[in-house]
Motif scaffolding. Structure first.
Motif, PDB file in Angstrom:
ATOM      1  N   GLU A   1       0.837  -1.213   0.000  1.00  0.00           N
ATOM      2  CA  GLU A   1       0.000   0.000   0.000  1.00  0.00           C
ATOM      3  C   GLU A   1       0.867   1.256   0.000  1.00  0.00           C
ATOM      4  O   GLU A   1       0.518   2.274  -0.588  1.00  0.00           O
TER       5      GLU A   1
ATOM      6  N   ALA B   1       2.079   1.660  -3.473  1.00  0.00           N
ATOM      7  CA  ALA B   1       0.979   2.110  -4.328  1.00  0.00           C
ATOM      8  C   ALA B   1       0.771   3.609  -4.173  1.00  0.00           C
ATOM      9  O   ALA B   1       0.585   4.336  -5.153  1.00  0.00           O
TER      10      ALA B   1
ATOM     11  N   ASN C   1      -1.650   0.963  -8.726  1.00  0.00           N
ATOM     12  CA  ASN C   1      -2.507   0.108  -7.922  1.00  0.00           C
ATOM     13  C   ASN C   1      -1.668  -0.929  -7.166  1.00  0.00           C
ATOM     14  O   ASN C   1      -0.488  -1.136  -7.454  1.00  0.00           O
ATOM     15  N   VAL C   2      -2.300  -1.570  -6.191  1.00  0.00           N
ATOM     16  CA  VAL C   2      -1.568  -2.463  -5.287  1.00  0.00           C
ATOM     17  C   VAL C   2      -0.997  -3.675  -6.024  1.00  0.00           C
ATOM     18  O   VAL C   2       0.061  -4.188  -5.674  1.00  0.00           O
TER      19      VAL C   2
ATOM     20  N   THR D   1       0.235  -3.781  -9.128  1.00  0.00           N
ATOM     21  CA  THR D   1       1.509  -3.401  -9.736  1.00  0.00           C
ATOM     22  C   THR D   1       2.586  -3.260  -8.656  1.00  0.00           C
ATOM     23  O   THR D   1       3.744  -3.647  -8.854  1.00  0.00           O
ATOM     24  N   ALA D   2       2.178  -2.711  -7.513  1.00  0.00           N
ATOM     25  CA  ALA D   2       3.131  -2.566  -6.407  1.00  0.00           C
ATOM     26  C   ALA D   2       3.667  -3.926  -5.985  1.00  0.00           C
ATOM     27  O   ALA D   2       4.881  -4.090  -5.750  1.00  0.00           O
TER      28      ALA D   2
END
Lengths: 471, 471, 471
Positions: free
Chosen positions: A230, A233, A239-240, A242-243
């Motif tokens: 998070e 992100a 978005n999470v 991709t993170a």
């Protein structure tokens, strides 16, 4: 019997106490009575190549402060960016490649013109496909020929250096791209303990950092892995999912990955027979700012050599006078290439330790320590590393068709003293000091002073035995 | 019983583990509750003199990083060239001599005109008998007189320094030539461990390096000894017999040899009543290049003194402002000479450790450590060494007709803070700080601030007891 | 049984030998797998305030070389001058005060005009009441408001530094004057061992230096105590009774004393809404000489901020470019102040360690070490200290109305690399490196590179959990 054992253990502990006192309070790591040619102690395998790490706990590396690594990047291999806790000097031994230079805070100066195609109209693309910081060409030609003529020279064996900047490397050739790198853990660029601590920005090292106590069994992750998804992100406004992808949890490709398909970075074309953008850079007056500071230098152009004898070979040096960024790194380098009839006259490092890596061929090396003892007397060959501590005298003699090496030094302006030759200690001494010091006649003393008129390289006449016990 | 012994040894090892933890991981070598005047711990006897070496493992030397040596060169004695792993500052305590300066790479600028005689027509002589690098005069006159007038001053007590350069010294006088030298093992000129590692270029040391662990019983040889004679023969283009002669296998004369017959080095004549070529050097504008860089400075000319009171004495300092080469060495020096009614006001080193060596006379010295404890309170005399760590306050008071000393400092621009006197801490403090801090009246505080208007030296009125236990 | 015990103890000692080898010969103090927010370990109580000392043996402080202290000076409290063995940077957290600057050798430039009164006609007063070196104002206003407008700013939170100079501090306000100070024990300003060694010029420390081995039970005295009273009497030309008074034997007020009555030092008036004589100093061209060198800088003026976003906060840095004396001290500082919706993007120190001290509010901090492990993930609040070693990535996120901190760094020009944001590593990398390195699509890679256009500060959207075990 119990009493005996108690006494035994008591004396043992006392021994340790005593040994501990002298060894720890007064480190003695340069009491070197024997040196060895060193090979890597750990190989970190990756999808697109491997990193070979020398054990910096070995007495000679510990004494000199060096951490030493070799990178072998296969064709289409991409070495992912890594940050180091110490200044590092890298030399291209073999192959060609592309190097990205990322100095955070500097502008993205390589900007791609818009391509009308797939990426148009997408979220973040605003009239361009990509922009990034400088990308440079690295080339290295045929290593077997001694270059005599500038026109014939097509090689580019580059010494490149980093400090804090994160350098991706890509092998765009057909042969492995091989690099060696030395870092000085003892100078103040390293503000941690005397251990090599690479920080991975991408990728990971499934084998762990074997050279660090307590890190052997542990997978080394990239820095994204340690942050909460998070947080990433929010920081990247992504978005999470991709993170989580940035954390490379499922990725076991290591730190050198294989690129599928073309590798389309923006870069100026490579000039033929010349090697990169160097002359262009030299032309403008901006090279002293940090962002445009020149970080590469071709050490294999004999027309720039400091010592050059067509029949014997050449020696080139790289220090803070010809590459100002070395003042920050407190490192310098020497590149040597000699033929099989040549000898580098005995000499010692005045204000530095050096790490000598053989890039081609073989040589007989004889080294003498501060006590006058012969501590090395062997043939050293391609891929081996030898440390020459400050004040240790060393003689090199090619024993193959050609002998080429790179020497890294722990001082931005390393000085060398020669024992023999026109600029040597012996030549500078008054005759009377030599006759009295060595109990020889004035005629012999004159021969000692003036017979060898070369400065660094001389002819070596035929084979000699070596490796024998000292008389 | 066996159980008991096991427990005993267990607790012992635990003790060691614990002691080891604090002592080694966090060295505590400057926790000095008592200091001593130090004498040499080893004497290396040679044919033409002796070298006295202080034990750098002694807590105060270990804390300050100093290695300290005294050289006593008999008349006709020749100290053979030696290379050091650390920058070194040398002071001529007594006698006269000749010093050769050899900086490899610099030209041989002292060239002898042809002499029609024995050496003509011989092998290597081509119209000259010898050429070598610079040779300088070293002189030291009568130490018993305090020089008051420049005209009367015939002394030359020189502070001379080396880094990597190999310095032969020759005593051309009738009295012993005595020198003291300090090296800082803790600064980055030393790239090895914190041990003194002299490398002999000629001669040898049959007694071995007692100050190094594991080297005590071993003869120390010159660097030629470690090379194979054939290598040396090729490097110098001499025959193998001469090469073997360079190795000095049969030579047991040590590192200071006796010269038989005249010592004919080329040198400019010494100007009377002036001392050497120094003013001449100052005249040209070349002294900033490395080859011609000024390496000697006469510290005993009161006309150059920084603090001078005819009735009390003088103090001269040598730092990188008046001798630029000190910037490289990271060392500086202070020369003091006071009469028996004089006191050097209490002061401390701000950014350096210092090593105080007494060259003449006696003094009462009182020193206070960082904890406010008196750690030294004795008379110190000719030939003794005392270390003054950073921040330790020290008061010196002559107790003989004259007291002279040389102080080496581990910073190229060492700063000193005075406790009393016109430029002192106490004078700079507002009155209110003194009245409140020490609970004294404004009148007393004013006396504390303004009574002593001298800066460094003041009168000391008569004998005082010392060496007593602190109250 | 005895045999068994012998074997047991033997293996134990072997274990120690082995452990000792790696631990001591090759210190490993930066192998940090867990970090903590640190509180002071010792409180030295004095009459007029207290000094809180952090334990520099704690692994993170040991690794980074920092010694850290907090000074709480009550109204009318006077912190008596103290000398340090290391350069020190001090930050005023709260309150107002007067600071005396004493650099011995510099002139007393603050001179009081004659007052016709009590001190006239007395011994040492010759037409003036007192003269001393510079006294500066220190102020710090309301900490609860984020200053947005320069006109409204009445605060002066000053970063002030010392090296060898002895600094008395006086609280002339109505609230406690709170300061924090960091010294780097690892740089070469400290020439002793890696321990904090304050030298008291006045006052004493009845509790002793608990942070030094063997000094715990011992009262720490001022430097006068160690000298014989007769020596002091002669040095200061005062009587022995006053000299004994300087030794403060009966004084148990400690190092911060309470001033009775007015504190009348000479000083220029403080300009309203502006804070001290700084602009005046900037105006003349003399600030580069040592005596007039600027030693204070107000870090809380947002108009001088390096990063400033009205809705998020500001960040100011202090390095050798804006305060040249830092070149000597080899330290720099960063002041940050962010609102509760702000996040400092993940970043790491390139060439320094830093010590982060919270001066106001709370924040969630997440830190990742060189191995990619999360080593800190907690809320940190007012008065706590956290060390960020070189190369460790850190994210800060305000969790209270406001979060303010000061960060000291062990390099005069500390560099920071950002992981995210416009000037970050990720933005500087070619797109292809990101897609290949993290196995993400070009679209995602573009988002990673270009979504966050801020450089250092960004919005943080709402609460997040933390302190959880890593996934």
């Amino acid at each position: 019997m119990g009493r005996t054992s108690s006494i035994v253990s008591f004396s043992l502990t006392l021994l340790i106490l005593f040994h501990g006192y002298t060894a720890q309070q007064w480190p003695n790591e340069c009491q070197l009575d024997q040196l060895n040619a060193l090979e890597p102690s750990q190989v970190i395998q990756s999808e697109g190549g491997r990193i070979e790490v020398w054990d910096h706990h070995a007495p000679q590396l510990r004494c000199s402060g060096f951490a030493f690594e070799r990178f072998v990047i296969e064709p289409q291999g991409l070495y992912l960016p890594t940050f180091m806790n110490a200044g590092k000097l890298t030399f291209v031994v073999h192959g060609t490649g592309l190097m990205g230079r990322v100095i955070p805070g500097c502008a993205e100066t390589f900007i791609e013109s818009p391509v009308f195609g797939e990426s148009q109209g997408q979220g973040q693309s605003q009239g361009f496909r990509d922009m990034h910081q400088k990308v440079e060409h690295l080339r290295c030609g045929d290593k077997r020929t001694i270059p005599v003529d500038r026109i014939q020279d097509k090689r580019k064996r580059t010494s490149q250096l980093t400090r804090g900047s994160s350098l991706p490397l890509y092998n765009n050739g057909n042969e492995p791209l091989i690099l060696v790198a030395a870092a000085d853990l003892a100078n103040n660029q390293n503000q941690l303990d005397r251990n090599l601590r690479p920080v991975l920005i991408a990728g990971n090292n499934p084998q762990g950092q074997e050279w660090l106590q307590g890190r052997q069994q542990q997978k080394q992750n990239n820095i994204f892995t340690g942050f909460a998804p998070e947080i990433l992100a929010q920081a990247f406004k992504i978005n999470v999912e991709t993170a989580q992808q940035l954390q490379s949890h499922q990725d076991n490709r290591g730190n050198i990955v294989k690129v599928k398909g073309p590798f389309g970075v923006i870069r100026p074309p490579l000039r033929r027979g010349q090697g990169g953008q160097q002359p262009q850079e030299k032309a403008n007056g901006l090279e002293e700012t940090l962002c445009t500071m020149r970080c590469t230098e071709n050490l294999d152009d004999p027309s720039d050599a400091d010592v050059y004898k067509p029949s014997l070979g050449y020696i080139s040096t790289l220090n803070s006078y010809n590459l100002p960024i070395l003042r920050l790194l407190r490192l310098s380098a020497l590149r040597g290439s000699i033929r099989n009839n040549a000898m580098v006259l005995p000499q010692w490092n005045v204000n530095a330790n050096s790490a000598l890596y053989v890039t081609n061929g073989k040589a007989h090396i004889q080294m003498v320590n501060d006590n006058g003892d012969r501590v090395f007397d062997q043939e050293i060959s391609n891929g081996q590393l030898l440390v020459v501590p400050q004040g240790f005298s060393v003689m090199k003699r090619a024993t193959s068709e050609q002998f080429q090496w790179i020497e890294f030094k722990t001082n931005e302006n390393a000085q060398v003293n020669s024992l023999a030759g026109r600029t040597s200690v012996m030549t500078g001494l008054p005759l009377e000091v030599i006759t009295n010091g060595f109990q020889i006649s004035p005629q012999d003393a004159k021969r000692v002073k003036f017979s060898t008129m070369e400065t660094t390289l001389t002819h070596s006449s035929g084979p000699m035995s070596y490796g024998r016990p000292r008389v």
